[in-house]
Structures are given as structure tokens and as C-alpha cells.
Design an enzyme around this catalytic site. Structure first.
Site, PDB file in Angstrom:
ATOM      1  N   ASP A  12       0.814  -1.224   0.000  1.00 27.00           N
ATOM      2  CA  ASP A  12       0.000   0.000   0.000  1.00 27.00           C
ATOM      3  C   ASP A  12       0.844   1.270   0.000  1.00 27.00           C
ATOM      4  OD1 ASP A  12      -2.263  -1.667   0.262  1.00 27.00           O
ATOM      5  OD2 ASP A  12      -1.952  -1.741   2.425  1.00 27.00           O
ATOM      6  N   LYS A  15       2.222   2.267  -5.022  1.00 30.61           N
ATOM      7  CA  LYS A  15       2.960   1.817  -6.214  1.00 30.61           C
ATOM      8  C   LYS A  15       2.167   2.055  -7.489  1.00 30.61           C
ATOM      9  CE  LYS A  15       3.311  -2.298  -4.448  1.00 30.61           C
ATOM     10  NZ  LYS A  15       2.809  -2.023  -3.083  1.00 30.61           N
ATOM     11  N   GLY A  39      -4.175  -4.223  -4.529  1.00 31.91           N
ATOM     12  CA  GLY A  39      -5.126  -3.229  -5.027  1.00 31.91           C
ATOM     13  C   GLY A  39      -4.344  -1.978  -5.364  1.00 31.91           C
ATOM     14  N   HIS A  40      -4.029  -1.799  -6.628  1.00 29.25           N
ATOM     15  CA  HIS A  40      -3.248  -0.627  -7.050  1.00 29.25           C
ATOM     16  C   HIS A  40      -4.191   0.448  -7.578  1.00 29.25           C
ATOM     17  CE1 HIS A  40       0.545  -3.305  -7.629  1.00 29.25           C
ATOM     18  NE2 HIS A  40       0.174  -3.168  -6.386  1.00 29.25           N
ATOM     19  N   GLN A 221       2.306  -5.827  -3.210  1.00 28.20           N
ATOM     20  CA  GLN A 221       2.603  -5.897  -1.771  1.00 28.20           C
ATOM     21  C   GLN A 221       3.916  -5.163  -1.480  1.00 28.20           C
ATOM     22  OE1 GLN A 221       1.682  -9.326  -3.197  1.00 28.20           O
ATOM     23  NE2 GLN A 221      -0.353  -8.491  -2.954  1.00 28.20           N
TER      24      GLN A 221
HETATM   25  P1  IMP Z   1      -2.579 -12.756   1.737  1.00 29.47           P
HETATM   26  O1  IMP Z   1      -1.623 -12.208   0.722  1.00 29.47           O
HETATM   27  O2  IMP Z   1      -4.016 -12.515   1.389  1.00 29.47           O
HETATM   28  O3  IMP Z   1      -2.289 -14.186   2.078  1.00 29.47           O
HETATM   29  O4  IMP Z   1      -2.357 -11.920   3.099  1.00 29.47           O
HETATM   30  C1  IMP Z   1      -1.158 -12.044   3.860  1.00 29.47           C
HETATM   31  C2  IMP Z   1      -0.796 -10.707   4.498  1.00 29.47           C
HETATM   32  O5  IMP Z   1      -0.413  -9.795   3.484  1.00 29.47           O
HETATM   33  C3  IMP Z   1      -1.932 -10.021   5.248  1.00 29.47           C
HETATM   34  O6  IMP Z   1      -1.391  -9.318   6.336  1.00 29.47           O
HETATM   35  C4  IMP Z   1      -2.502  -9.051   4.239  1.00 29.47           C
HETATM   36  O7  IMP Z   1      -3.144  -7.947   4.848  1.00 29.47           O
HETATM   37  C5  IMP Z   1      -1.220  -8.625   3.545  1.00 29.47           C
HETATM   38  N1  IMP Z   1      -1.417  -8.171   2.161  1.00 29.47           N
HETATM   39  C6  IMP Z   1      -1.625  -8.920   1.075  1.00 29.47           C
HETATM   40  N2  IMP Z   1      -1.721  -8.169  -0.020  1.00 29.47           N
HETATM   41  C7  IMP Z   1      -1.567  -6.906   0.383  1.00 29.47           C
HETATM   42  C8  IMP Z   1      -1.528  -5.656  -0.311  1.00 29.47           C
HETATM   43  O8  IMP Z   1      -1.647  -5.567  -1.531  1.00 29.47           O
HETATM   44  N3  IMP Z   1      -1.329  -4.557   0.458  1.00 29.47           N
HETATM   45  C9  IMP Z   1      -1.137  -4.626   1.803  1.00 29.47           C
HETATM   46  N4  IMP Z   1      -1.169  -5.766   2.484  1.00 29.47           N
HETATM   47  C10 IMP Z   1      -1.372  -6.899   1.783  1.00 29.47           C
END
Ligand code: IMP
Length: 419
Positions: A12, A15, A39-40, A221
């Protein structure tokens, strides 16, 4: 010039906006990991576009966007995203969007497993419940279904049957899950296959043919969500760091010139896990409100805190960062004092190396004076308030990396280029 853009914090970082800005100068934009957990967001002429799987470069007409083999794809969500963007006037076709045969497909049982694990295990991760982790698990345990399998009816039927043979009794006995219907899933996913087939190709050959063009690799991420280098186990299931550009795209023949790390002027995190500089109380609420710190994918409120230069120092190393894009500087406007973490201390020790027990580490803060002026309309670096420039210089000096882009608002044009 080829670039890789990665997040230096916990995702977040903004990017999407930086990638959109930089993609004006490149021909091909490649996503290389993650899935619709990302989510970009890009705001253009008052319209807000949120990308989950499709590279943000798709907004520029003449660009080719590639979803690499390192990405996990929920076909339903991808089709919805294509349809939604088309309705918003974005042109998308197999001419400007390609999907790797070798990327893995998120199946209904992956989403169910993601939710079950979050609800049943003691150690919660706070995942997005999009099935990302379980899909990568199946990839590693060699029972995953790839796009090339999805678009071949016989292979899809065989692999689905084989998976359900194992997963139906397992899910029922361990989690009390209801039965997954082979017929229903096969019908649904065969429909998706037909729609997505024209977009799929061997992206290794495809990218090799284009190797003389300019590339931008789009990370999702952030570094501290990387499955190897992040705050494990509170991480996502892919390698989010820049070296994965090559593995997740199959294009090691493209020499990357710029490794651009994106960081906010402060820190946020969603989900569980250590966050040494997290605000307690009112300041967190203020930053969340001003910075609109709610997840683009799950709308969860983000945890907010001061900038942590100790984690950024680590990120610079693991990504080989050559320059930084600093986002959301405007959110700090009006603060009397700004703190940043320079190192950590513990109850019984002072850390000289990056701590593996980040949850135990207490930040050692330094402070600079804040500025009163509004920065949102500034477009030239010399015109920024002196104290904002001092903050930027402090970050650069501490990390030993130049900040070349500064974002001061959500619009495409709210960017300051710094030489
Ligand atoms: P997962 O990727 O859904 O398995 O989530 C694993 C961890 O990564 C959690 O803490 C999510 O909140 C975090 N996470 C996954 N994708 C994002 C992102 O795009 N932005 C911020 N946090 C993310």
C-alpha cells in the site's frame, strides 16, 4: 531503460500511482507475483481505477501489459476486472494484455481454505482471504492448476478430479467443509477458460521477442510481506522483492537499470504482525483520515505509524534499490513534529543488526520539525517547504539512496520530479 518498482514497506505504498506515472516512458509492463490480494489505485481526471491483477500500465493506450507466471489468477476476478475497466473506457484485448500459460489459477477450494485457516488456527495472519496462500501451496506441492491446464478441457477435468479426490475428504474431516462439486466447478471454470484463452501465451517467448523494448516490472505488496524476507509468518505467500522480477516473468534476458523502491512518508500495515512504529491513539486516527488509509482490496482500516528507516535500510539492501519514490508527503502537512525510527532497542539489548524478533524491538526515534504549508499543489522540488526538504534529505542521507519522485496527492499529475 528498464525499471523494477517494488514496495519497501508492508504494501500500500502507492505503487499504482508511481507505476502509472513511469509507464508513460516504457513499452511493456509486467506483473510478476501476487494476485488479487493487491489493489493498485490510479486516479486520472477524477476517475478512480483500482487494479487487482492487471498491471496499472493498461491505462496508457500503447502499452503492453503482461501477467507473469509468478502471479496467481482468480479467473472470475480477472474477467470482472477486464469487464469493469472496459466499461470505464479502457481498451483491453489480447493485443495489450497477455497472461502467462504458467501462472497458477485460484480455485474455489483455495478461497475456502484461506478463510478456514484464518478462523481455525491460533496464529492468525489477517490474510485478504482471496485464496492466495493456498494457491501458492498447491503450486509448490505440484497439484496446482495453471492457465495452460485451465484452457485444455481434458487436463482441467483430470486435475480438478484429482484435486477434489484429495481435498473433499480432507476439508470435510479437518474443517467440516461442505462438498465441492466437480461438475459445478468444471462448468464454471470452463466458461472462464473460454473467455481468457485468447489472452494466454508463452510469455517467455513473447517477452524475448520484445527484449529490445523498454520494460517496467510491477511489484505488488511490499518487502516486509515477502515470504522469505518479510516479517514471517505475517507475510504473503510470494516473493515480493525485486529479484523475483526474473523468476516471476521468465525474462532474465532483460537487464534492469533502475530499481525503484516506493515508500510512504510514514508507515502503514494491514493484517497482523509486528509494527514497531505504530501510532497509539489520536495521531493514528488523524493520519488514517487524512491519508484515506483503508485497504483498496478489503477496505480494512490500515494501521498507521511513523516512518521506519531501519526497515527501509533493510529493504534497500534486499531489493538493490537505486532510487526511491516517496509518496503521501502531503499527508504530513501541518504536523508540528515528525518522528522517524533510526534503530531499535530491546528490553535487554541494543540491536546492531536488523532484528529477527521485530515484535520485541522498540524503535529509537529521532525527530525533525514539521511544516505548516500545504504541499499538495507543489510541482517543483525547490518550491516545497524548507522543512519538508529537510525531512527528505534526512531520509536520503540515512539510506544512502536518492529520492527522485515525490508524490503529493492521488492525481497522476501530483508528482514532483527531483534530480
Ligand atoms: P494474503 O496475501 O491474502 O495471504 O495476506 C497475507 C498478508 O499480506 C496479510 O497481512 C494481508 O493484509 C497482507 N497483504 C496482502 N496483499 C496486500 C496488499 O496488496 N497490500 C497490503 N497488504 C497486503
Amino acid at each position: 531503460m528498464n525499471s523494477a518498482v517494488v514496495g519497501l514497506q508492508w504494501g500500500d505504498e502507492g505503487k499504482g500511482k508511481i507505476i502509472d506515472y513511469l509507464s508513460g516512458d516504457v513499452d511493456v509492463v509486467v506483473r510478476f507475483q501476487g494476485g488479487n490480494n493487491a489493489g493498485h489505485t490510479v486516479v486520472l481526471e477524477g476517475k478512480k481505477y483500482v487494479f487487482h491483477i492487471i498491471p496499472s500500465g493498461i491505462l496508457r493506450k500503447d502499452k503492453i501489459c503482461v501477467i507473469g507466471n509468478g502471479v496467481v489468477i482468480d479467473p472470475k476476478i480477472l474477467i470482472e476486472e477486464i469487464d469493469h475497466l472496459k466499461k470505464m473506457g479502457v481498451s483491453i484485448s489480447p493485443k495489450n494484455l497477455r497472461i502467462a500459460f504458467l501462472s497458477h489459477v485460484i480455485m474455489p477450494y483455495h478461497r475456502v481454505m484461506d478463510s478456514f485457516r484464518e478462523s481455525k488456527r491460533i496464529q492468525k495472519i489477517g490474510t485478504t482471504k482471496r485464496g492466495i496462500g493456498p494457491c501458492y501451496v498447491d503450486k509448490a506441492s505440484r497439484c496446482g492448476i495453471r492457465m495452460i491446464d485451465l484452457i485444455n478441457p481434458k487436463v482441467l477435468a483430470f486435475k480438478l478430479k484429482d484435486n477434489l479426490k484429495e481435498k473433499n475428504p480432507l476439508y470435510k474431516n479437518v474443517y467440516g467443509s461442505s462438498h465441492f462439486s466437480f461438475k459445478k466447478i468444471l462448468e464454471e471454470y470452463s466458461r472462464y477458460a473460454k473467455i481468457l484463452k485468447p489472452y494466454c501465451c508463452d510469455t517467455v517467448d513473447y517477452l524475448y521477442e520484445k527484449r529490445k523494448k523498454s520494460f517496467l516490472f510491477e511489484g505488488a505488496q511490499g518487502t516486509f510481506l515477502d515470504v522469505d524476507f518479510g516479517t514471517y509468518p505475517f507475510v504473503t505467500s510470494s516473493n515480493t522483492v525485486a529479484p523475483n522480477c526474473y523468476l516471476g516473468s521468465g525474462a532474465p534476458f532483460i537487464k534492469i537499470d533502475r530499481f525503484i523502491g516506493v515508500t510512504k512518508a510514514y508507515t502503514t500495515r494491514v493484517g497482523e504482525g509486528p509494527f514497531p512504529t505504530e501510532f497509539a491513539g489520536k495521531l493514528g486516527e488523524h493520519i488514517r483520515a487524512v491519508g484515506k488509509e483503508y485497504g483498496a482490496t478489503t477496505a480494512r482500516p490500515r494501521r498507521c505509524g511513523w516512518l521506519d528507516l531501519a526497515i527501509l535500510d533493510r529493504s534497500v539492501k534486499v531489493n538493490n534499490i537505486t532510487e526511491i519514490a516517496l509518496t503521501k508527503l502531503d499527508v504530513l502537512d501541518g504536523l508540528k513534529e515528525i518522528r522517524y525510527c533510526s534503530s531499535y532497542t530491546g528490553a535487554f539489548k541494543k540491536y546492531s543488526k536488523f532484528p529477527y524478533d521485530l515484535g520485541e524491538a522498540r524503535p529509537v526515534y529521532k525527530k525533525v520539525d514539521g511544516w505548516n504549508e500545504k504541499t499538495a499543489d507543489t510541482r517543483q522540488y525547490p518550491k516545497l517547504p524548507k522543512l519538508a526538504k529537510d525531512y527528505i534529505t534526512t531520509i536520503e542521507k540515512t539510506l544512502g539512496v536518492p529520492i527522485k519522485l515525490i508524490s503529493v496527492g492521488e492525481n497522476r499529475k501530483a508528482v514532483i520530479k527531483k534530480s
